[in-house]
Design a protein around this motif. Structure first.
Motif, PDB file in Angstrom:
ATOM      1  N   ARG A 217       0.747  -1.315  -0.130  1.00 40.36           N
ATOM      2  CA  ARG A 217       0.164   0.013  -0.003  1.00 40.36           C
ATOM      3  C   ARG A 217       0.999   1.275   0.066  1.00 40.36           C
ATOM      4  N   PRO A 218       0.291   2.490  -0.292  1.00 38.68           N
ATOM      5  CA  PRO A 218       0.874   3.736  -0.284  1.00 38.68           C
ATOM      6  C   PRO A 218       1.446   3.894   1.122  1.00 38.68           C
ATOM      7  N   LEU A 219       2.616   4.565   1.380  1.00 37.53           N
ATOM      8  CA  LEU A 219       2.889   4.890   2.747  1.00 37.53           C
ATOM      9  C   LEU A 219       3.156   6.618   2.735  1.00 37.53           C
ATOM     10  N   ALA A 220       2.695   7.170   3.949  1.00 38.54           N
ATOM     11  CA  ALA A 220       2.554   8.758   4.049  1.00 38.54           C
ATOM     12  C   ALA A 220       3.646   8.712   5.119  1.00 38.54           C
ATOM     13  N   ILE A 221       4.912   9.782   4.715  1.00 40.09           N
ATOM     14  CA  ILE A 221       5.818  10.234   5.651  1.00 40.09           C
ATOM     15  C   ILE A 221       5.818  11.677   5.838  1.00 40.09           C
ATOM     16  N   CYS A 222       5.891  12.005   7.120  1.00 44.83           N
ATOM     17  CA  CYS A 222       5.755  13.434   7.537  1.00 44.83           C
ATOM     18  C   CYS A 222       7.243  14.033   7.734  1.00 44.83           C
ATOM     19  N   LEU A 223       7.596  14.915   6.947  1.00 41.69           N
ATOM     20  CA  LEU A 223       9.055  15.643   6.965  1.00 41.69           C
ATOM     21  C   LEU A 223       9.155  16.521   7.988  1.00 41.69           C
ATOM     22  N   SER A 224      10.222  16.771   8.377  1.00 43.56           N
ATOM     23  CA  SER A 224      10.663  17.662   9.489  1.00 43.56           C
ATOM     24  C   SER A 224      11.919  18.808   8.720  1.00 43.56           C
ATOM     25  N   GLY A 225      11.956  20.116   9.085  1.00 39.60           N
ATOM     26  CA  GLY A 225      13.012  20.772   8.504  1.00 39.60           C
ATOM     27  C   GLY A 225      14.267  20.493   9.662  1.00 39.60           C
ATOM     28  N   GLY A 226      15.229  21.234   9.270  1.00 40.65           N
ATOM     29  CA  GLY A 226      16.563  20.998   9.875  1.00 40.65           C
ATOM     30  C   GLY A 226      17.737  20.457   9.443  1.00 40.65           C
ATOM     31  N   SER A 227      18.860  20.580  10.004  1.00 38.60           N
ATOM     32  CA  SER A 227      20.055  19.979   9.312  1.00 38.60           C
ATOM     33  C   SER A 227      20.275  18.589   9.264  1.00 38.60           C
ATOM     34  N   THR A 228      19.665  17.922  10.538  1.00 39.32           N
ATOM     35  CA  THR A 228      19.722  16.537  10.530  1.00 39.32           C
ATOM     36  C   THR A 228      18.687  15.806   9.597  1.00 39.32           C
ATOM     37  N   PRO A 229      17.630  16.350   9.579  1.00 45.68           N
ATOM     38  CA  PRO A 229      16.645  15.740   8.568  1.00 45.68           C
ATOM     39  C   PRO A 229      17.133  16.086   7.090  1.00 45.68           C
ATOM     40  N   LYS A 230      17.812  17.093   6.668  1.00 45.82           N
ATOM     41  CA  LYS A 230      18.292  17.213   5.592  1.00 45.82           C
ATOM     42  C   LYS A 230      19.369  16.157   5.252  1.00 45.82           C
ATOM     43  N   ARG A 231      20.012  16.026   5.897  1.00 50.44           N
ATOM     44  CA  ARG A 231      21.309  14.840   6.024  1.00 50.44           C
ATOM     45  C   ARG A 231      20.677  13.518   5.822  1.00 50.44           C
ATOM     46  N   LEU A 232      19.392  13.290   6.259  1.00 46.44           N
ATOM     47  CA  LEU A 232      18.736  11.980   6.113  1.00 46.44           C
ATOM     48  C   LEU A 232      18.167  12.036   4.804  1.00 46.44           C
ATOM     49  N   TYR A 233      17.487  13.144   4.368  1.00 41.81           N
ATOM     50  CA  TYR A 233      17.025  13.024   2.895  1.00 41.81           C
ATOM     51  C   TYR A 233      18.027  12.890   1.687  1.00 41.81           C
ATOM     52  N   THR A 234      19.228  13.759   2.152  1.00 41.97           N
ATOM     53  CA  THR A 234      20.336  13.295   1.164  1.00 41.97           C
ATOM     54  C   THR A 234      20.736  11.999   1.299  1.00 41.97           C
ATOM     55  N   LEU A 235      21.104  11.325   2.141  1.00 42.43           N
ATOM     56  CA  LEU A 235      21.199   9.901   2.440  1.00 42.43           C
ATOM     57  C   LEU A 235      20.351   9.133   1.505  1.00 42.43           C
ATOM     58  N   LEU A 236      18.933   9.298   1.749  1.00 47.17           N
ATOM     59  CA  LEU A 236      17.914   8.611   1.184  1.00 47.17           C
ATOM     60  C   LEU A 236      17.827   8.666  -0.190  1.00 47.17           C
ATOM     61  N   ALA A 237      18.473   9.644  -0.850  1.00 47.44           N
ATOM     62  CA  ALA A 237      18.456   9.907  -2.383  1.00 47.44           C
ATOM     63  C   ALA A 237      19.680   9.584  -3.076  1.00 47.44           C
ATOM     64  N   GLY A 238      20.640   9.064  -2.187  1.00 52.74           N
ATOM     65  CA  GLY A 238      21.857   8.249  -2.364  1.00 52.74           C
ATOM     66  C   GLY A 238      22.001   7.117  -2.837  1.00 52.74           C
ATOM     67  N   ALA A 239      22.919   6.503  -3.347  1.00 49.44           N
ATOM     68  CA  ALA A 239      23.308   5.295  -4.061  1.00 49.44           C
ATOM     69  C   ALA A 239      22.756   4.093  -2.893  1.00 49.44           C
ATOM     70  N   GLU A 240      23.196   4.470  -1.801  1.00 47.60           N
ATOM     71  CA  GLU A 240      22.921   3.499  -0.642  1.00 47.60           C
ATOM     72  C   GLU A 240      21.422   2.900  -0.570  1.00 47.60           C
ATOM     73  N   TYR A 241      20.465   3.965  -0.664  1.00 54.41           N
ATOM     74  CA  TYR A 241      19.066   3.713  -0.260  1.00 54.41           C
ATOM     75  C   TYR A 241      18.167   3.973  -1.615  1.00 54.41           C
ATOM     76  N   ARG A 242      18.714   4.568  -2.540  1.00 47.75           N
ATOM     77  CA  ARG A 242      17.940   5.026  -3.680  1.00 47.75           C
ATOM     78  C   ARG A 242      17.110   3.785  -4.321  1.00 47.75           C
ATOM     79  N   ASP A 243      17.819   2.821  -4.418  1.00 51.37           N
ATOM     80  CA  ASP A 243      17.233   1.398  -5.178  1.00 51.37           C
ATOM     81  C   ASP A 243      16.572   0.546  -4.103  1.00 51.37           C
TER      82      ASP A 243
END
Length: 240
Positions: free
Chosen positions: A35-61
């Motif tokens: 099913r679809p999943l809903a994620i609620c995002l936060s602002g800030g430097s650590t969340p930004k680091r998290l989002y960059t990590l998710l978009a990177g090669a390790e998690y993107r696929d």
């Protein structure tokens, strides 16, 4: 060492906190394949680091991007290309991620703040499929939150009217409690609590003071977050 909130995990640094959050999201996706999943995002430097990590090669696929919908716990009421916009931050951090069109649900900023709050509430209700939250059917699969130096979370600031809101899903915050002092929109406590999992991401020495105040039982906004809350802290914040 500070007395820490229940369900706290201490990690080496902000990078380790981001990685632990990424692993939890990946595990959630693997455990919920249908099913679809809903994620609620936060602002800030650590969340930004998290989002960059998710978009990177390790998690993107690894992540099922076609099933993920990204909402926001709060944002400044500024254009999405403004430097202080959480939408802009998320878009830049997620650059390269295969997010389908329409799966990033930014808070509207085109009209008066009250009208935009109502519009985002309507969007959340449309996605949820009901106008009333059901305790047996959480709105979000994962809510990401931070801890402000004054004890706020999302844009729920001490002493501001939004912290008392229980009826609306989205509240306008005409006057922020901290810099930058621009109007904001925020999800309310009942909506943030409508989650299968809540992660509080807390990093840096500046967070020791609000953690100490929480440990002393002070009624800070972050203490009012209900539901299955886990705290991911780095050693600097935890004073270890």
């Amino acid at each position: 060492m500070l007395p820490l909130p229940k369900n706290s995990e201490i990690l080496a640094d902000a990078a380790a906190v981001a990685r632990a959050a990424a692993d939890r999201l990946a595990s959630l996706c693997a455990a919920t394949p249908d099913r679809p999943l809903a994620i609620c995002l936060s602002g800030g430097s650590t969340p930004k680091r998290l989002y960059t990590l998710l978009a990177g090669a390790e998690y993107r696929d690894v992540l099922p991007w076609d099933r993920l919908h990204w909402f926001f716990g709060d944002d400044r009421h500024v254009p999405w290309d403004d430097a202080v916009s959480n939408v802009r931050m998320a878009r830049e951090a997620f650059a390269g991620a295969p997010i389908p069109p329409g799966h990033v649900h930014g808070m509207p900023v085109s009209n008066a703040i009250a009208a935009d709050a109502a519009a985002y509430e309507a969007e959340l209700k449309a996605f949820y499929g009901a106008g009333t939250l059901d305790p047996e059917k959480p709105l979000f699969d994962l809510v990401l939150l931070g801890l402000g130096e004054d004890g706020h979370t999302a844009s729920l600031f001490p002493g501001k009217p939004a912290i008392a809101e229980r009826g609306a899903w989205v509240a306008p915050v005409p006057e922020a409690g901290l810099d930058p002092f621009v109007p904001r929109l925020t999800l309310t406590f009942p909506v943030l609590a409508s989650a299968r999992s809540v992660l509080m991401l807390v990093t840096g020495e500046a967070k020791r003071a609000p953690l100490r105040r929480l440990a002393e039982g002070e009624d800070l906004p972050a203490a009012r977050i209900a539901g299955p809350v886990a705290w991911l802290l780095d050693r600097s914040a935890a004073d270890t």
